[in-house]
Design an enzyme around this catalytic site. Structure first.
Site, PDB file in Angstrom:
ATOM      1  N   TYR A   1      42.771  36.657  52.897  1.00  0.00           N
ATOM      2  CA  TYR A   1      44.131  37.084  53.275  1.00  0.00           C
ATOM      3  C   TYR A   1      44.666  36.301  54.481  1.00  0.00           C
ATOM      4  CZ  TYR A   1      42.561  41.029  50.395  1.00  0.00           C
ATOM      5  OH  TYR A   1      42.036  41.805  49.385  1.00  0.00           O
TER       6      TYR A   1
ATOM      7  N   LYS B   1      35.724  40.524  53.423  1.00  0.00           N
ATOM      8  CA  LYS B   1      35.142  40.092  52.143  1.00  0.00           C
ATOM      9  C   LYS B   1      34.818  38.605  52.150  1.00  0.00           C
ATOM     10  CE  LYS B   1      38.281  43.394  49.986  1.00  0.00           C
ATOM     11  NZ  LYS B   1      39.640  43.211  50.504  1.00  0.00           N
TER      12      LYS B   1
ATOM     13  N   ASP C   1      41.303  47.523  55.461  1.00  0.00           N
ATOM     14  CA  ASP C   1      40.704  46.648  54.444  1.00  0.00           C
ATOM     15  C   ASP C   1      41.234  45.226  54.615  1.00  0.00           C
ATOM     16  OD1 ASP C   1      39.135  46.479  51.799  1.00  0.00           O
ATOM     17  OD2 ASP C   1      41.005  45.378  51.423  1.00  0.00           O
TER      18      ASP C   1
ATOM     19  N   HIS D   1      33.649  39.335  47.404  1.00  0.00           N
ATOM     20  CA  HIS D   1      35.020  39.562  46.914  1.00  0.00           C
ATOM     21  C   HIS D   1      35.102  39.623  45.383  1.00  0.00           C
ATOM     22  CE1 HIS D   1      39.373  39.054  48.490  1.00  0.00           C
ATOM     23  NE2 HIS D   1      39.426  39.582  47.300  1.00  0.00           N
TER      24      HIS D   1
HETATM   25  N1  LIG Z   1      39.217  43.281  46.291  1.00  0.00           N
HETATM   26  C1  LIG Z   1      40.245  42.696  45.698  1.00  0.00           C
HETATM   27  O1  LIG Z   1      40.086  41.804  44.855  1.00  0.00           O
HETATM   28  C2  LIG Z   1      41.622  43.152  46.024  1.00  0.00           C
HETATM   29  C3  LIG Z   1      41.810  43.959  47.123  1.00  0.00           C
HETATM   30  N2  LIG Z   1      43.073  44.382  47.446  1.00  0.00           N
HETATM   31  C4  LIG Z   1      43.217  45.239  48.643  1.00  0.00           C
HETATM   32  O2  LIG Z   1      43.944  46.419  48.281  1.00  0.00           O
HETATM   33  C5  LIG Z   1      45.103  46.531  49.095  1.00  0.00           C
HETATM   34  C6  LIG Z   1      46.227  47.236  48.357  1.00  0.00           C
HETATM   35  O3  LIG Z   1      46.562  46.576  47.171  1.00  0.00           O
HETATM   36  P1  LIG Z   1      47.942  45.795  46.954  1.00  0.00           P
HETATM   37  O4  LIG Z   1      47.730  44.862  45.816  1.00  0.00           O
HETATM   38  O5  LIG Z   1      48.367  45.261  48.241  1.00  0.00           O
HETATM   39  O6  LIG Z   1      48.953  46.869  46.400  1.00  0.00           O
HETATM   40  P2  LIG Z   1      49.416  48.370  46.687  1.00  0.00           P
HETATM   41  O7  LIG Z   1      49.260  49.084  45.412  1.00  0.00           O
HETATM   42  O8  LIG Z   1      48.794  48.905  47.908  1.00  0.00           O
HETATM   43  O9  LIG Z   1      50.968  48.152  46.919  1.00  0.00           O
HETATM   44  C7  LIG Z   1      51.450  47.523  48.081  1.00  0.00           C
HETATM   45  C8  LIG Z   1      52.948  47.303  47.895  1.00  0.00           C
HETATM   46  O10 LIG Z   1      53.604  48.558  47.762  1.00  0.00           O
HETATM   47  C9  LIG Z   1      54.568  48.720  48.773  1.00  0.00           C
HETATM   48  N3  LIG Z   1      54.442  50.097  49.266  1.00  0.00           N
HETATM   49  C10 LIG Z   1      53.508  50.593  50.115  1.00  0.00           C
HETATM   50  N4  LIG Z   1      53.674  51.895  50.306  1.00  0.00           N
HETATM   51  C11 LIG Z   1      54.743  52.262  49.566  1.00  0.00           C
HETATM   52  C12 LIG Z   1      55.411  53.482  49.364  1.00  0.00           C
HETATM   53  N5  LIG Z   1      55.027  54.597  49.991  1.00  0.00           N
HETATM   54  N6  LIG Z   1      56.488  53.485  48.528  1.00  0.00           N
HETATM   55  C13 LIG Z   1      56.893  52.367  47.910  1.00  0.00           C
HETATM   56  N7  LIG Z   1      56.305  51.168  48.077  1.00  0.00           N
HETATM   57  C14 LIG Z   1      55.228  51.110  48.897  1.00  0.00           C
HETATM   58  C15 LIG Z   1      54.241  47.699  49.846  1.00  0.00           C
HETATM   59  O11 LIG Z   1      55.400  47.232  50.484  1.00  0.00           O
HETATM   60  P3  LIG Z   1      55.615  47.321  52.094  1.00  0.00           P
HETATM   61  O12 LIG Z   1      54.483  46.578  52.734  1.00  0.00           O
HETATM   62  O13 LIG Z   1      56.929  46.656  52.304  1.00  0.00           O
HETATM   63  O14 LIG Z   1      55.608  48.793  52.423  1.00  0.00           O
HETATM   64  C16 LIG Z   1      53.614  46.587  49.028  1.00  0.00           C
HETATM   65  O15 LIG Z   1      54.608  45.754  48.504  1.00  0.00           O
HETATM   66  C17 LIG Z   1      45.389  45.068  49.448  1.00  0.00           C
HETATM   67  O16 LIG Z   1      46.325  44.951  50.503  1.00  0.00           O
HETATM   68  C18 LIG Z   1      44.014  44.570  49.756  1.00  0.00           C
HETATM   69  O17 LIG Z   1      43.616  45.035  51.042  1.00  0.00           O
HETATM   70  C19 LIG Z   1      44.149  44.077  46.643  1.00  0.00           C
HETATM   71  C20 LIG Z   1      44.006  43.270  45.543  1.00  0.00           C
HETATM   72  C21 LIG Z   1      42.721  42.722  45.154  1.00  0.00           C
HETATM   73  O1  LIG Z   2      42.068  40.395  47.056  1.00  0.00           O
HETATM   74  C1  LIG Z   2      42.729  39.681  46.321  1.00  0.00           C
HETATM   75  C2  LIG Z   2      44.178  39.606  46.407  1.00  0.00           C
HETATM   76  O2  LIG Z   2      44.810  39.071  45.294  1.00  0.00           O
HETATM   77  C3  LIG Z   2      44.245  37.948  44.712  1.00  0.00           C
HETATM   78  C4  LIG Z   2      45.115  37.413  43.613  1.00  0.00           C
HETATM   79  O3  LIG Z   2      46.081  36.542  44.111  1.00  0.00           O
HETATM   80  C5  LIG Z   2      42.914  38.310  44.229  1.00  0.00           C
HETATM   81  O4  LIG Z   2      42.315  37.225  43.619  1.00  0.00           O
HETATM   82  C6  LIG Z   2      42.058  38.792  45.338  1.00  0.00           C
HETATM   83  O5  LIG Z   2      40.943  39.388  44.820  1.00  0.00           O
END
Ligand SMILES: NC(=O)C1=CN([C@@H]2O[C@H](COP(=O)(O)OP(=O)(O)OC[C@H]3O[C@@H](n4cnc5c(N)ncnc54)[C@H](OP(=O)(O)O)[C@@H]3O)[C@@H](O)[C@H]2O)C=CC1
Ligand SMILES: O=C1CO[C@H](CO)[C@@H](O)[C@@H]1O
Length: 304
Positions: A52, A81, A47, A114
């Site tokens: 990003y 996105k 993803d 997005h």
């Molecule tokens: N469409 C949108 O608006 C959005 C989309 N996204 C997408 O969703 C993805 C995931 O969401 P995100 O907000 O990153 O958060 P997550 O809920 O996936 O959490 C990620 C965090 O958790 C840590 N982590 C990962 N695996 C573990 C584990 N097994 N145990 C403990 N800690 C862990 C990671 O650290 P480390 O890397 O050090 O392991 C990182 O700091 C994003 O990366 C993006 O691709 C996210 C937000 C908004």
């Molecule tokens: O994918 C995303 C990651 O986080 C951002 C927030 O800082 C969001 O706005 C966005 O949708």
């Protein structure tokens, strides 16, 4: 040969692996290694987003694995996105082409809008802020959607969808669009399990991908609700019953709810840990216990 994740069928017949690797906040210098490792472990779904700012590194990892014969391009599912500054009809095709150029790929598997809101364009194409807040722009997402459809029609993306759309917004696209969105990617984790929206989407043939499935412990703002699911004793109890980690239980829960989680990690051991969720099953009692964590704990708030 790595064991692969199961796939689920989108409404257009395309298959999507039921877990993906998130790449938000996966920094240059570490994301390439993370994606390469994930492919070795068995992830086939990545993803990404223009926002990003790491598509080039993700693409480098993908192309290297394809060139080395570890995986074929058609076995991978790559999402990107459309960011809010390109959320206007005349910018969509160029934005999608730029993402493809960044990745060094010929097509995306999925291109998502997005967010339903467009952003005002500042200098050098960046977002602008007004009094510290993001400046939104007045573009109807139905207008933008018509150009997203062109991305599908012209082969830039095999499937198209939306992200952060609520039920009313999704219905507008479904009613008005010529190509229906196959995915709605929304915040979804144990504190906000999105059962209602997932059922609404399923009724309309739209799959929910679950972003921030671990409740985004590293997001750049404080947690409104503590303890985080990863540290919640109720999750620890389920994990102990299965001899699993809290993260594995939380991801397995989302899959059993019918969503596709996309956990982000750049740690080799956590990338592997998050993928090892297909050899156990939560019982109805486990799921009920995890349902008890839901507290409308939304982390990404879009008052607009
Ligand atoms: N469409 C949108 O608006 C959005 C989309 N996204 C997408 O969703 C993805 C995931 O969401 P995100 O907000 O990153 O958060 P997550 O809920 O996936 O959490 C990620 C965090 O958790 C840590 N982590 C990962 N695996 C573990 C584990 N097994 N145990 C403990 N800690 C862990 C990671 O650290 P480390 O890397 O050090 O392991 C990182 O700091 C994003 O990366 C993006 O691709 C996210 C937000 C908004
Ligand atoms: O994918 C995303 C990651 O986080 C951002 C927030 O800082 C969001 O706005 C966005 O949708």
């Amino acid at each position: 040969m790595a064991t692969l994740a199961p796939t689920t069928r989108l409404s257009n017949g395309v298959h999507i692996p039921v877990i993906g690797l998130g790449t938000w906040q996966a920094a240059p210098g570490e994301v390439q290694r993370a994606v390469a490792h994930a492919i070795d472990v068995g992830y086939r779904h990545i993803d990404c987003a223009a926002y990003y700012r790491n598509e080039a590194e993700v693409g480098a990892a993908i192309r290297r694995k394809v060139d080395d014969g570890v995986v074929r391009r058609e076995e991978l599912f790559v999402t990107s996105k459309l960011w809010g500054t390109d959320h206007r009809p005349d910018r969509v095709l160029a934005a999608c082409a730029t993402s493809l150029r960044n990745f060094g790929l010929d097509y995306l598997d999925l291109y998502l809008v997005h967010s339903p809101m467009a952003l005002k364009v500042g200098q050098e194409g960046s977002d602008v802020e007004v009094e510290g807040a993001t400046a939104f722009d007045d573009v109807d997402f139905l207008e933008t959607w018509r150009s997203v459809e062109l991305c599908a029609e012209r082969g830039l993306a095999r499937s198209v969808g939306v992200s952060n759309f609520n039920s009313r917004q999704l219905d507008r696209v479904l009613e008005d669009g010529a190509v229906p969105p196959v995915v709605n990617q929304v915040e979804c984790h144990a504190h906000l399990n999105q059962k209602r929206l997932t059922a609404f989407c399923a009724d309309r043939g739209v799959l929910v991908t679950a972003y921030s499935p671990l409740a985004s412990p590293a997001r750049p703002w404080a947690a409104p609700a503590d303890p985080l699911p990863l540290r919640d004793p109720r999750v620890a109890a389920v994990a102990a019953r299965h001899g699993r980690t809290p993260a594995q239980v939380l991801l397995r829960y989302l899959i059993q709810l019918g969503t596709v989680p996309i956990p982000k990690s750049v740690s080799a051991s956590r990338i592997r840990e998050n993928f090892r969720i297909f050899d156990f099953q939560l019982s109805a009692a486990d799921v009920a216990a995890l349902d008890g964590l839901d507290c409308d704990g939304r982390l990404f708030v879009f008052p607009e």
